[in-house]
Motif scaffolding. Sequence first.
Motif: not given
Length: 218
Positions: A68-78, A131-143
Motif C-alpha cells: 500500500e505504501w509503494d502504491a501511495l508513494l508511486a502515485k505521489i511521485e507520478e 521493509f524499511k529500505q523499500s519504504f525509504s527508496l520510494a519516499l526518496n523518489r517521491a521527495g
Amino acid sequence: MVRYAQAEQDKEARRDDILGAALALFLEDTRRLPAVAAIAAQAGLAKGTVYLYFKTKEQIFAALLSREWDALLAKIEENFAASTGPKEAVVGRFIDGFVAFLASHSYFLRLDSLGYGHLEANLPPDEFWRFKQSFSLALNRAGQAVDRALLIPPGDGLALLLRSYALTRGLYQTLDFPDRVRGDNRFHDHPLARIDFDVELQTALLQYWRGALGDLSE
C-alpha cells in the motif's frame, strides 16, 4: 528459463491471493488481525501453504502495508513528475490526490497505525530492514519529484512529505474513535464529533504547505 519464469509468476500470484484474502478479512474488522488459518480459508489454501510464503500473520500484514505504501508513494511521485503550472495548482493537485487515495483505501491508516507498534515489532531483523529500505527508496523518489516540480532545494520535498504524513497520522488517530464511542449519544456533543477527517485533512495540508513554501503563486 521459461519454466522458471512461469514458476515465479505462479508464486507471485499465490502471494497476491494471500494478501487479497488477508485484506478482505481485515476489512471486516480493522481493529484486529485475522489468524493465518482464517486467511488460508479465505484464499482457498491449506494453512501450510500460507506458511510457505509467510511465517506469521504479522508478516502478511507488513507485506500488505508495504504494498500500500509503494502504491501511495508511486502515485505521489507520478503526480508531481507530471505536474506543470503554478505551485499553488501543483500542490493542490497533490493534496486532492492524496486525500482521494486515503478515502478510497479506508483501511490504510488503520493498518499503518498497527505498523510501528505491532507489525514491525514482530518482524525478523532481515525482513524489518527490507521493509524499511523499500519504504525509504520510494519516499526518496517521491521527495525528489517534489523538489523538481516545485523548484525547491534538494531534500525539502522529502521533509514536506514526512511532515505531511505526521500531520495525517496524528489527525487520523485523534479522530479514530471506536464505533461504541461514536454510537454513544454523549459523544454527539463532543467537539471532535463534528470534524470530518477528509475535509479537515485537506484544509490542514493546504495550510501547512502554504506556510512551509510561502507564496505558492509563483
